[in-house]
Design a protein around this motif. Structure first.
Motif, PDB file in Angstrom:
ATOM      1  N   SER A 245       0.834  -1.206   0.000  1.00 46.98           N
ATOM      2  CA  SER A 245       0.000   0.000   0.000  1.00 46.98           C
ATOM      3  C   SER A 245       0.868   1.256   0.000  1.00 46.98           C
ATOM      4  O   SER A 245       0.538   2.256  -0.661  1.00 46.98           O
ATOM      5  CB  SER A 245      -0.918   0.008   1.225  1.00 46.98           C
ATOM      6  N   THR A 246       1.973   1.207   0.734  1.00 46.90           N
ATOM      7  CA  THR A 246       2.873   2.363   0.801  1.00 46.90           C
ATOM      8  C   THR A 246       3.356   2.756  -0.583  1.00 46.90           C
ATOM      9  O   THR A 246       3.384   3.947  -0.933  1.00 46.90           O
ATOM     10  CB  THR A 246       4.076   2.041   1.707  1.00 46.90           C
ATOM     11  N   ALA A 247       3.722   1.772  -1.396  1.00 46.33           N
ATOM     12  CA  ALA A 247       4.167   2.055  -2.765  1.00 46.33           C
ATOM     13  C   ALA A 247       3.027   2.630  -3.595  1.00 46.33           C
ATOM     14  O   ALA A 247       3.228   3.550  -4.397  1.00 46.33           O
ATOM     15  CB  ALA A 247       4.708   0.783  -3.410  1.00 46.33           C
ATOM     16  N   GLY A 248       1.821   2.096  -3.394  1.00 46.94           N
ATOM     17  CA  GLY A 248       0.668   2.632  -4.102  1.00 46.94           C
ATOM     18  C   GLY A 248       0.406   4.081  -3.755  1.00 46.94           C
ATOM     19  O   GLY A 248       0.158   4.918  -4.628  1.00 46.94           O
ATOM     20  N   PHE A 249       0.490   4.399  -2.457  1.00 47.02           N
ATOM     21  CA  PHE A 249       0.276   5.783  -2.041  1.00 47.02           C
ATOM     22  C   PHE A 249       1.401   6.687  -2.530  1.00 47.02           C
ATOM     23  O   PHE A 249       1.180   7.886  -2.767  1.00 47.02           O
ATOM     24  CB  PHE A 249       0.136   5.870  -0.523  1.00 47.02           C
TER      25      PHE A 249
ATOM     26  N   PRO B 192      -8.252   4.345 -21.674  1.00 49.07           N
ATOM     27  CA  PRO B 192      -6.892   4.011 -22.107  1.00 49.07           C
ATOM     28  C   PRO B 192      -5.777   4.642 -21.289  1.00 49.07           C
ATOM     29  O   PRO B 192      -4.709   4.058 -21.147  1.00 49.07           O
ATOM     30  CB  PRO B 192      -6.852   4.506 -23.555  1.00 49.07           C
ATOM     31  N   MET B 193      -6.014   5.852 -20.729  1.00 48.04           N
ATOM     32  CA  MET B 193      -4.937   6.539 -20.023  1.00 48.04           C
ATOM     33  C   MET B 193      -5.124   6.573 -18.511  1.00 48.04           C
ATOM     34  O   MET B 193      -4.458   7.341 -17.817  1.00 48.04           O
ATOM     35  CB  MET B 193      -4.784   7.961 -20.567  1.00 48.04           C
ATOM     36  N   CYS B 194      -5.999   5.729 -17.986  1.00 50.96           N
ATOM     37  CA  CYS B 194      -6.196   5.664 -16.531  1.00 50.96           C
ATOM     38  C   CYS B 194      -5.337   4.549 -15.951  1.00 50.96           C
ATOM     39  O   CYS B 194      -5.438   3.390 -16.374  1.00 50.96           O
ATOM     40  CB  CYS B 194      -7.669   5.410 -16.208  1.00 50.96           C
ATOM     41  N   HIS B 195      -4.496   4.891 -14.985  1.00 48.41           N
ATOM     42  CA  HIS B 195      -3.699   3.898 -14.273  1.00 48.41           C
ATOM     43  C   HIS B 195      -4.519   3.321 -13.118  1.00 48.41           C
ATOM     44  O   HIS B 195      -5.174   4.069 -12.384  1.00 48.41           O
ATOM     45  CB  HIS B 195      -2.433   4.529 -13.686  1.00 48.41           C
ATOM     46  N   VAL B 196      -4.471   2.015 -12.954  1.00 47.89           N
ATOM     47  CA  VAL B 196      -5.158   1.365 -11.834  1.00 47.89           C
ATOM     48  C   VAL B 196      -4.126   0.575 -11.038  1.00 47.89           C
ATOM     49  O   VAL B 196      -3.437  -0.293 -11.584  1.00 47.89           O
ATOM     50  CB  VAL B 196      -6.282   0.432 -12.313  1.00 47.89           C
ATOM     51  N   VAL B 197      -4.009   0.909  -9.752  1.00 45.73           N
ATOM     52  CA  VAL B 197      -3.044   0.250  -8.869  1.00 45.73           C
ATOM     53  C   VAL B 197      -3.814  -0.648  -7.902  1.00 45.73           C
ATOM     54  O   VAL B 197      -4.754  -0.208  -7.247  1.00 45.73           O
ATOM     55  CB  VAL B 197      -2.226   1.286  -8.069  1.00 45.73           C
ATOM     56  N   MET B 198      -3.396  -1.909  -7.807  1.00 48.66           N
ATOM     57  CA  MET B 198      -4.102  -2.896  -7.000  1.00 48.66           C
ATOM     58  C   MET B 198      -3.123  -3.519  -6.013  1.00 48.66           C
ATOM     59  O   MET B 198      -2.088  -4.055  -6.408  1.00 48.66           O
ATOM     60  CB  MET B 198      -4.713  -3.965  -7.909  1.00 48.66           C
TER      61      MET B 198
END
Length: 210
Positions: A52-56, A166-172
């Protein structure tokens, strides 16, 4: 310093400069071929700390660049977190923050309730992603919801492949990312656990864990 020593240093410096020049030329050649852009599907998983830290970290990069983004937390509940407090107080105009979970599964002890919370979080995530208004959406701990089958991984994958702008990043983020999710992701990082203070009796501490 002797004359011989000086000559050796000059020779070593020249060899180093030559080596770095060749390395730079090779690197520049590689970088010249990397011109594409796309919204990435990013998975942070593994037993180690920092998912989560990397995502934030990426969310705060977006905020720093003035790029609209959002966070949906699938598991974490009402517990205070530094990230949420900072975003809500200072960057709510750039980053929507939705805490949809009610705590970890061993805390709620109610599968139906956990499933309902995960489904509500996923519905919110889909709205944020498909709106086209966000450059990045962080789905914090969604991998846990998928692991326990609170969400259908096939549905999640179909949405990401067919409906994500197409240009939306999604982090999971979250442990035990499904193999199917890893397969379609553009960037996957597995955090490896080597040592953790919890094993030595140290509790989670403000500013480190939350």
């Amino acid at each position: 310093m002797t004359e011989e020593t000086t000559e050796t240093i000059v020779h070593d410096d020249a060899r180093h400069a030559e080596k770095m020049a060749k390395k730079k030329a090779a690197r520049d050649k590689i970088m010249a071929t990397k011109v594409g852009e796309k919204g990435l599907i990013i998975v942070n998983t593994g037993k180690g700390k920092g998912k989560s830290t990397a995502g934030f970290g990426m969310i705060f990069r977006h905020i720093a660049h003035g790029m609209p983004c959002a966070v949906v937390q699938f598991i974490k509940g009402a517990m205070e977190t530094g990230e949420r407090d900072l975003i809500d107080r200072h960057f709510a105009d750039l980053c929507e923050f939705h805490t949809m979970g009610e705590g970890f599964t061993w805390e709620t002890q109610d599968r139906a309730r956990d499933v309902a919370a995960a489904q509500a979080a996923w519905a919110k995530a889909k709205d944020l992603i498909s709106s086209g208004e966000k450059s990045m959406v962080l789905l914090d701990e969604i991998n846990i919801a998928l692991r326990y089958d609170y969400l259908d991984v096939a549905e999640v994958i179909a949405f990401l492949q067919n409906e994500k702008p197409p240009m939306c990043h999604v982090v999971m983020t979250g442990r035990n990312a499904k193999d199917e999710l890893i397969e379609i992701a553009d960037l996957v990082t597995e955090m490896e656990l080597i040592k953790h203070p919890f094993r030595s009796g140290i509790k989670g501490q403000k500013g480190v864990e939350f």
